[in-house]
Design a protein around this motif. Structure first.
Motif, PDB file in Angstrom:
ATOM      1  N   LYS A   1       0.836  -1.202   0.000  1.00 37.14           N
ATOM      2  CA  LYS A   1       0.000   0.000   0.000  1.00 37.14           C
ATOM      3  C   LYS A   1       0.873   1.254   0.000  1.00 37.14           C
ATOM      4  O   LYS A   1       1.674   1.466   0.890  1.00 37.14           O
ATOM      5  N   GLY A   2       0.700   2.051  -1.024  1.00 36.12           N
ATOM      6  CA  GLY A   2       1.453   3.298  -1.117  1.00 36.12           C
ATOM      7  C   GLY A   2       2.892   3.134  -1.540  1.00 36.12           C
ATOM      8  O   GLY A   2       3.667   4.097  -1.495  1.00 36.12           O
ATOM      9  N   ASP A   3       3.300   1.925  -1.963  1.00 37.60           N
ATOM     10  CA  ASP A   3       4.685   1.722  -2.384  1.00 37.60           C
ATOM     11  C   ASP A   3       4.953   2.496  -3.675  1.00 37.60           C
ATOM     12  O   ASP A   3       4.155   2.465  -4.614  1.00 37.60           O
ATOM     13  N   ALA A   4       6.085   3.180  -3.720  1.00 38.01           N
ATOM     14  CA  ALA A   4       6.369   4.088  -4.828  1.00 38.01           C
ATOM     15  C   ALA A   4       7.050   3.413  -6.009  1.00 38.01           C
ATOM     16  O   ALA A   4       7.127   3.992  -7.098  1.00 38.01           O
ATOM     17  N   ALA A   5       7.552   2.209  -5.836  1.00 38.51           N
ATOM     18  CA  ALA A   5       8.286   1.553  -6.921  1.00 38.51           C
ATOM     19  C   ALA A   5       7.358   1.152  -8.057  1.00 38.51           C
ATOM     20  O   ALA A   5       6.198   0.800  -7.841  1.00 38.51           O
ATOM     21  N   GLN A   6       7.885   1.199  -9.287  1.00 39.29           N
ATOM     22  CA  GLN A   6       7.103   0.766 -10.441  1.00 39.29           C
ATOM     23  C   GLN A   6       6.839  -0.729 -10.355  1.00 39.29           C
ATOM     24  O   GLN A   6       7.733  -1.511 -10.028  1.00 39.29           O
ATOM     25  N   PHE A   7       5.611  -1.122 -10.651  1.00 35.38           N
ATOM     26  CA  PHE A   7       5.238  -2.536 -10.609  1.00 35.38           C
ATOM     27  C   PHE A   7       5.085  -3.060 -12.031  1.00 35.38           C
ATOM     28  O   PHE A   7       4.214  -2.611 -12.774  1.00 35.38           O
ATOM     29  N   LEU A   8       5.969  -3.978 -12.417  1.00 35.84           N
ATOM     30  CA  LEU A   8       5.875  -4.624 -13.724  1.00 35.84           C
ATOM     31  C   LEU A   8       4.816  -5.711 -13.615  1.00 35.84           C
ATOM     32  O   LEU A   8       5.038  -6.746 -13.005  1.00 35.84           O
ATOM     33  N   VAL A   9       3.663  -5.479 -14.221  1.00 38.14           N
ATOM     34  CA  VAL A   9       2.480  -6.247 -13.858  1.00 38.14           C
ATOM     35  C   VAL A   9       1.989  -7.196 -14.956  1.00 38.14           C
ATOM     36  O   VAL A   9       0.922  -7.751 -14.867  1.00 38.14           O
ATOM     37  N   GLN A  10       2.799  -7.414 -15.995  1.00 38.31           N
ATOM     38  CA  GLN A  10       2.352  -8.295 -17.069  1.00 38.31           C
ATOM     39  C   GLN A  10       2.187  -9.740 -16.596  1.00 38.31           C
ATOM     40  O   GLN A  10       3.014 -10.246 -15.834  1.00 38.31           O
ATOM     41  N   LYS A  11       1.150 -10.381 -17.080  1.00 33.62           N
ATOM     42  CA  LYS A  11       0.868 -11.762 -16.697  1.00 33.62           C
ATOM     43  C   LYS A  11       2.017 -12.682 -17.089  1.00 33.62           C
ATOM     44  O   LYS A  11       2.389 -13.596 -16.340  1.00 33.62           O
ATOM     45  N   GLU A  12       2.606 -12.445 -18.276  1.00 31.51           N
ATOM     46  CA  GLU A  12       3.700 -13.298 -18.746  1.00 31.51           C
ATOM     47  C   GLU A  12       4.911 -13.194 -17.808  1.00 31.51           C
ATOM     48  O   GLU A  12       5.612 -14.185 -17.580  1.00 31.51           O
ATOM     49  N   LEU A  13       5.149 -11.998 -17.261  1.00 31.27           N
ATOM     50  CA  LEU A  13       6.259 -11.829 -16.326  1.00 31.27           C
ATOM     51  C   LEU A  13       6.025 -12.622 -15.051  1.00 31.27           C
ATOM     52  O   LEU A  13       6.935 -13.266 -14.522  1.00 31.27           O
ATOM     53  N   PHE A  14       4.790 -12.565 -14.548  1.00 27.95           N
ATOM     54  CA  PHE A  14       4.489 -13.324 -13.336  1.00 27.95           C
ATOM     55  C   PHE A  14       4.644 -14.822 -13.574  1.00 27.95           C
ATOM     56  O   PHE A  14       5.208 -15.537 -12.744  1.00 27.95           O
ATOM     57  N   GLU A  15       4.158 -15.316 -14.698  1.00 29.25           N
ATOM     58  CA  GLU A  15       4.222 -16.761 -14.950  1.00 29.25           C
ATOM     59  C   GLU A  15       5.666 -17.219 -15.126  1.00 29.25           C
ATOM     60  O   GLU A  15       6.018 -18.331 -14.723  1.00 29.25           O
TER      61      GLU A  15
END
Length: 444
Positions: A223-237
């Motif tokens: 919550k409130g974290d300032a870092a960019q979140f790389l959120v692609q599904k392929e990256l998570f898998e």
């Protein structure tokens, strides 16, 4: 979608909702009932329960130092569920004094090659251990049996491995890996969970609750974290597959060295350094760029030799770097799959290399006469260049230096192949820097 959990819900709706998992089991089984339930398990599930039982009993002895004043160490506990009758194969479990046993403790000497078998009541007689300690050991073993009964009850009542909470946990690990201030997660928990998953066995209720707790901790930290979140599904898998592989091999994804920003945690124990110097990452980048990605074993050998010269990383970290680089090159999945210090150091080295190259590239694009680009165009059109790309590589290096970022020979050769296949110049060489496109276009 602003909340990172929304992405998971969108990707995997089958892992959402309320999935039943008991919060309490009050049932304990008799020896006979326990044996009957054990026979309903697969061989792999039986082996898992036996391994965990032995591990917990061994941990019980080590934690409480029951035999620290003796030369004996716990080795194994054997059980005869048919006591006082012998086991089905006719053998009997006996004490050193030949008394038949239901529970037989096997102890190994630390001073000589000798093993003795004892019943719990004879610990005091043979090892000079107070009877109160012997009773405490028996109580601890009984509690371990209750934990085994919990698993058997879950299996009997068709409670399955909680795949949904396991996937959400892995997604939380993925998110934690990208936080500006990640939290330290339980290292032993996922290794234990994945063992149960491999044999499709329900997990301890305490472990289920521990997974949920870890998920909530990451959610709160995010919550409130300032870092960019790389959120692609392929990256998570990709990360999920790498996480499972890491749990089975190097097991450093949850180690302090993976998430820390302090490089000293990555240094070998024998190192006299206090941190990894920044210049090292330029060397590491250059070494990685030369590794043969098609040959993992040889790539590891080369990076291991580099590490022996530099003495900057532990062997486990070298293994992880090679494993990720061979699979991904410098794609985003690579950077998510290596320790944060390595990730940040290499990204900085790449940025500085690009900046330095850009200066050279911009100067060359304006200063070189047309004859250089006319020659480059002729090379791209030549059939020999298609079969001997090193010719083109050597020419590119003579023009722009050793660092080939925007204008690689692979990009140029691919563009030439597409051009010969009938595509327009702009389409065939679309991946090139527009300045280089402009200098080449007039010669095609």
């Amino acid at each position: 979608m602003n909340d990172y959990l929304d992405f998971f819900a969108d990707w995997y709706p089958e892992f959402l909702g309320n999935h039943f998992y008991p919060v309490r089991v009050a049932k304990t089984f008799t020896m006979k009932e326990r044996e009957e339930l054990l026979q309903t398990l697969t061989e792999e599930q039986k082996v898992l329960l036996e391994q965990h039982r032995k591990y917990r009993i061994r941990s019980l002895f080590l934690k409480n130092s029951y035999m620290k004043t003796t030369q004996w160490r716990f080795s194994e506990l054997k059980i005869n569920p048919f006591y006082p009758e012998p086991l089905p194969d006719g053998t009997k479990l006996t004490c050193k004094c030949e008394r038949p046993l239901k529970f037989q403790f096997l102890l190994q000497s630390t001073k000589k090659q000798e093993t003795i078998a004892l019943g719990i009541n004879h610990f005091a007689d043979h090892l000079n251990i107070p009877i109160e300690v012997a009773r405490e050991i028996q109580k601890g073993v009984n509690e371990i049996d209750i934990a085994v009964d919990e698993l058997l009850w879950l299996k009997k009542n068709q409670v399955k491995f909680p795949e949904q909470v396991w996937r959400r946990y892995c997604y939380a690990v993925f998110r934690n890996n990208q936080l500006a201030k990640p939290i330290q997660l339980n290292q032993k928990l996922p290794k234990r969970i994945v063992e149960f998953r491999e044999v499709q066995m329900p997990i301890y209720i305490a472990d289920y609750e521990a997974l949920e707790t870890e998920i909530r901790r990451v959610n709160q930290q995010a919550k409130g974290d300032a870092a960019q979140f790389l959120v692609q599904k392929e990256l998570f898998e990709s990360f999920y597959r790498d996480f499972l592989e890491d749990l089975a091999t190097t097991s450093i994804y949850l180690d302090k060295c993976f998430l820390t920003k302090k490089s000293r945690w990555l240094l070998p124990k024998t190192s006299v350094r206090t941190k990894i110097p920044r210049d090292y990452f330029h060397e590491l980048l250059d070494e990685l760029q030369q590794l043969p990605r098609e040959n993992k074993d040889y790539a590891f050998l080369l990076l291991q030799q580099f590490n022996e010269r530099t003495q900057m990383l532990t062997e486990e970290i070298v293994q992880v770097i090679v494993r990720e680089y061979v699979k991904y090159g410098f794609e985003q999945s690579f950077f998510l799959g290596v320790p944060r210090v390595i990730r940040n150091g290499l990204l900085r080295a790449i940025r500085l290399e690009k900046e330095a190259y850009e200066q050279v590239f911009a100067q060359k694009m304006t200063a070189l006469p047309d004859i250089f680009f006319q020659t480059l165009a002729l090379l791209l059109k030549s059939p020999e260049t298609q079969t001997q790309p090193e010719i083109l590589t050597a020419y590119i290096q003579s023009l722009f230096g050793e660092h080939k970022i925007e204008a690689t020979s692979e990009q140029l050769i691919l563009g030439a192949q597409q051009f010969h296949a009938g595509r327009r110049f702009e389409e065939a060489f679309a991946s090139l820097d527009t300045r280089l496109q402009g200098r080449l276009k007039g010669f095609f």
